[in-house]
Scaffold this motif. Structure first.
Motif, short mmCIF file in Angstrom:
data_model
loop_
_atom_site.label_atom_id
_atom_site.label_comp_id
_atom_site.label_asym_id
_atom_site.label_seq_id
_atom_site.Cartn_x
_atom_site.Cartn_y
_atom_site.Cartn_z
N ILE A 184 14.36 -34.39 9.03
CA ILE A 184 14.57 -33.86 7.68
C ILE A 184 16.46 -34.96 7.04
O ILE A 184 16.83 -34.69 6.86
N LEU A 215 11.10 -24.63 7.52
CA LEU A 215 10.88 -25.72 7.98
C LEU A 215 9.06 -25.45 8.81
O LEU A 215 9.66 -25.03 10.01
N GLY A 220 13.96 -35.78 0.30
CA GLY A 220 15.47 -35.30 0.82
C GLY A 220 16.63 -35.12 -0.62
O GLY A 220 17.12 -34.21 -0.02
N SER A 233 7.20 -30.43 6.11
CA SER A 233 7.86 -31.66 6.22
C SER A 233 7.03 -32.50 6.57
O SER A 233 7.44 -33.66 6.24
#
Length: 431
Positions: free
Chosen positions: A288, A399, A268, A430
């Motif tokens: 996320i 992503l 993050g 992810s």
């Protein structure tokens, strides 16, 4: 010289495109004899002249008619109707995009029958939902003749029910690949002379919303059009263009440079400010987003209708104090019921709700997390590939690229996501 130019009509997809075109007209990129309108604005004017009543535009028209209809039902029927609510609302939207007209409405001929409408819907409607869709659509059409319309009616009513269309010797259409069957029906009534369409068939990604597959190739045959390919990208530098050639082999660039990278994972704290994270599905973006917020970063989840839709579903899953385990079980039960109805969005929506359930100790707190997240207006943008179309960003993170499969719409979506970057594109997982 411009004053002697024959008038033309330039139709654009939305208000943002219209404002860009008007700015171009001021910069003399368009002749001053060119009228620039959205499809909706054009249809609104046509329908306003077709009926005797003044027009009232109400974006919540369908919901208003729904409440009136349900209020007239018995308690038992009302309960059953509310169980069909989302399905019926989707059915009305799809009916007006694809051109469905109930059989007993004799004043217009629809473009599709109910079987085709059901196939286009997010989930298969049961018999009661079909009855409600027809009833609501009949009333919606009747009210449109009395002047009450919504945004969908602006195209649906003139395209299928008529009116006096303006005459332009030349009609130009932007984003041709995104036009729905009802948009195409409007064009068939409008075009009497030359038609110029600008679009990219590889960016046809709105099939779920009604965009007609193969609309550009069909127009070539219908209007005897000549194809003039434009293969040079003025947005994407050479590295980005090369990354998109798997889909568009003839793609060329206007400038050298750019950067394409692949990373196994990012935490993050690793995403830089003013970056844009794009994914096929919503749930990975929400995960996320929470990771970023936990790391003290500021985020903005783009997609105004997703938050209210998720909250509306969650509020029906049980009492506010339903604990986390009970909530997760209720989400899975909801998912299974929707999948049995052949829902196309159930998995992603259920995964999104599971994200909020994992952060809350009960249903009430999960809903609070959802409402809080969608109010954020931070510096790191998160959005789906469908929401990214027409936009461009300097630094893009794609992503979970593997979520785009080998279906035609997904291949187009992967191409759209790839080409949102003006400079740097990073593919990241992810998990």
């Amino acid at each position: 010289r411009q004053s002697r130019t024959r008038p033309a009509l330039y139709l654009v997809f939305n208000k943002r495109n219209q404002l860009d075109a008007i700015a171009g007209q001021k910069a003399e990129e368009f002749n001053d004899t060119t009228t620039i309108k959205t499809f909706n604005a054009l249809g609104h004017g046509i329908w306003a002249k077709a009926i005797t009543h003044p027009i009232t535009l109400d974006k919540g028209k369908t919901r208003t008619l729904w409440r009136e209809m349900v209020d007239g039902l018995s308690r038992s029927d009302s309960t059953d109707a509310w169980k069909c609510y989302q399905c019926v609302m989707d059915g009305i939207d799809k009916a007006k995009a694809h051109g469905y007209v109930p059989k007993d409405v004799k004043i217009a001929k629809g473009l599709i029958d109910f079987t085709a409408l059901a196939h286009a819907m997010d989930e298969s409607p049961n018999e009661y939902a079909q009855e409600l869709i027809d009833q609501l659509l009949r009333e919606s059409i009747r009210r449109a003749y009395s002047g009450l319309i919504d945004f969908n009616d602006q195209i649906y009513m003139p395209a299928l029910f008529g009116g006096t269309f303006p005459k332009f010797p030349r009609v130009m259409v932007d984003e041709y690949q995104d036009q729905s069957p009802v948009n195409h029906a409007m064009l068939a009534r409008l075009v009497k002379g030359r038609l110029i369409g600008v679009g990219d068939p590889f960016q046809n990604i709105y099939g779920f919303r009604g965009a007609k597959a193969g609309g550009m190739s069909a127009a070539v045959e219908t209007y005897s059009m000549i194809q003039l390919p434009l293969s040079i990208s003025f947005r994407c530098p050479s590295a980005i263009v090369e990354a998109a050639r798997w889909r568009v082999p003839h793609f060329q660039w206007n400038r050298e440079g750019g950067e394409v990278n692949e990373l196994a994972r990012m935490e993050g704290t690793d995403f830089p400010d003013d970056s844009t994270i794009i994914c096929r599905n919503n749930a990975p973006l929400l995960r996320i987003a929470f990771r970023l917020i936990s790391a003290g970063r500021s985020v903005q989840v783009i997609g105004s209708e997703l938050g209210p839709r998720l909250v509306a579903i969650m509020k029906k899953l049980g009492p506010n104090d339903l604990n986390r385990k009970g909530l997760i079980d209720a989400i899975e039960q909801w998912r299974e019921e929707k999948l049995l109805a052949n829902s196309k969005s159930a998995n992603d929506l259920a995964d999104c709700m599971r994200v909020f359930a994992d952060h809350g100790h009960d249903l009430s707190s999960a809903i609070s997390y959802a409402e809080h997240l969608f109010k954020q207006t931070g510096t790191i943008r998160l959005l789906t590939g469908h929401k990214s179309k027409g936009l461009e960003f300097d630094n893009v993170y794609w992503l979970d690229p593997a979520l785009c499969d080998h279906r035609e719409q997904d291949r187009n979506l992967a191409y759209v996501i790839t080409t949102r970057s003006q400079n740097k594109l990073t593919l990241v997982d992810s998990t």
